[in-house]
Write a protein that holds these residues in place. Structure first.
Motif, PDB file in Angstrom:
ATOM      1  N   PHE A  95     -12.216   3.899  25.234  1.00 58.84           N
ATOM      2  CA  PHE A  95     -13.619   3.521  25.042  1.00 58.84           C
ATOM      3  C   PHE A  95     -14.140   4.187  23.773  1.00 58.84           C
ATOM      4  O   PHE A  95     -13.703   5.280  23.413  1.00 58.84           O
ATOM      5  CB  PHE A  95     -14.481   3.971  26.232  1.00 58.84           C
ATOM      6  N   ASP A  96     -15.113   3.538  23.140  1.00 60.05           N
ATOM      7  CA  ASP A  96     -15.765   4.156  21.977  1.00 60.05           C
ATOM      8  C   ASP A  96     -16.548   5.395  22.399  1.00 60.05           C
ATOM      9  O   ASP A  96     -16.534   6.407  21.705  1.00 60.05           O
ATOM     10  CB  ASP A  96     -16.708   3.162  21.292  1.00 60.05           C
ATOM     11  N   ILE A  97     -17.276   5.277  23.515  1.00 61.29           N
ATOM     12  CA  ILE A  97     -18.018   6.428  24.040  1.00 61.29           C
ATOM     13  C   ILE A  97     -17.885   6.474  25.563  1.00 61.29           C
ATOM     14  O   ILE A  97     -17.629   5.452  26.206  1.00 61.29           O
ATOM     15  CB  ILE A  97     -19.521   6.406  23.667  1.00 61.29           C
ATOM     16  N   VAL A  98     -18.073   7.660  26.103  1.00 53.80           N
ATOM     17  CA  VAL A  98     -18.122   7.862  27.549  1.00 53.80           C
ATOM     18  C   VAL A  98     -19.431   8.581  27.852  1.00 53.80           C
ATOM     19  O   VAL A  98     -19.761   9.584  27.208  1.00 53.80           O
ATOM     20  CB  VAL A  98     -16.926   8.705  28.045  1.00 53.80           C
ATOM     21  N   VAL A  99     -20.173   8.052  28.804  1.00 48.50           N
ATOM     22  CA  VAL A  99     -21.429   8.668  29.240  1.00 48.50           C
ATOM     23  C   VAL A  99     -21.229   9.151  30.665  1.00 48.50           C
ATOM     24  O   VAL A  99     -20.995   8.343  31.568  1.00 48.50           O
ATOM     25  CB  VAL A  99     -22.606   7.664  29.169  1.00 48.50           C
ATOM     26  N   CYS A 100     -21.293  10.450  30.864  1.00 48.60           N
ATOM     27  CA  CYS A 100     -21.160  11.028  32.208  1.00 48.60           C
ATOM     28  C   CYS A 100     -22.561  11.154  32.796  1.00 48.60           C
ATOM     29  O   CYS A 100     -23.314  12.051  32.438  1.00 48.60           O
ATOM     30  CB  CYS A 100     -20.470  12.383  32.145  1.00 48.60           C
TER      31      CYS A 100
END
Length: 177
Positions: A95-100
């Motif tokens: 993924f380009d970004i991961v948001v937790c």
């Protein structure tokens, strides 16, 4: 005017801040996958600035790729371009970004991730920003706004933290009094 950054995003957690982030990123043409264990949650009171954010988000009917998996994120491997995510029950995904959006995976164990930092190496610890500010919808909306404003995720995360930090300081000050 800079073109908004778009790509693929994994949002871990389908609580109010996770879904708000996913909806807002989808509005900006991100391909979004939401990962959650399907655990029922308590209702979240929506007051103050979050009430205005909720009104804006409700006006955004966009398709959202939403997967409920019972898998667990076991590791995050950021590189120069994004994050390879390891799962306990299927192949790795990039993924380009991961948001937790809730305390998840191994994000806390990334080398050099300081307690006072809300983001690093293509990973946003949204749950930490929400904990520090008490503003789940505003934190989610600002995070996605950051990607509309900035071309790369380093600049977007820096803007997001700078914009949201005063709310954390004010909240801490209010608790002391």
């Amino acid at each position: 005017m800079a073109t908004a950054f778009t790509g693929t995003a994994l949002v871990v957690g389908a609580g109010i801040s996770g879904l708000a982030t996913a909806l807002r990123l989808a509005r900006s043409r991100w391909d979004v996958v939401v990962l959650d264990h399907g655990v029922p949650r308590e209702p979240v009171p929506i007051t103050g600035p979050d009430r205005h954010a909720a009104a804006r988000l409700a006006a955004l009917p966009h398709d959202l790729h939403y997967e409920t998996r019972h898998s667990k994120v076991t590791a995050l491997h950021p590189d120069r371009f994004g994050v390879t995510v390891e799962f306990n029950d299927h192949d790795d995904e990039w993924f380009d970004i991961v948001v937790c959006a809730h305390p998840c995976c191994e994000a806390e164990r990334l080398p050099g991730l300081c307690l006072e930092t809300w983001s690093r190496d293509h990973v946003a610890l949204l749950y930490r920003a929400v904990r520090d500010t008490g503003l789940p919808l505003c934190a989610a909306e600002l995070l996605a706004d950051a990607f509309d404003i900035h071309r790369d995720d380093y600049a977007a995360f820096a803007w997001w933290e700078t914009t949201l930090k005063p709310h954390a300081i004010r909240r801490a000050f209010t608790r002391v009094r």
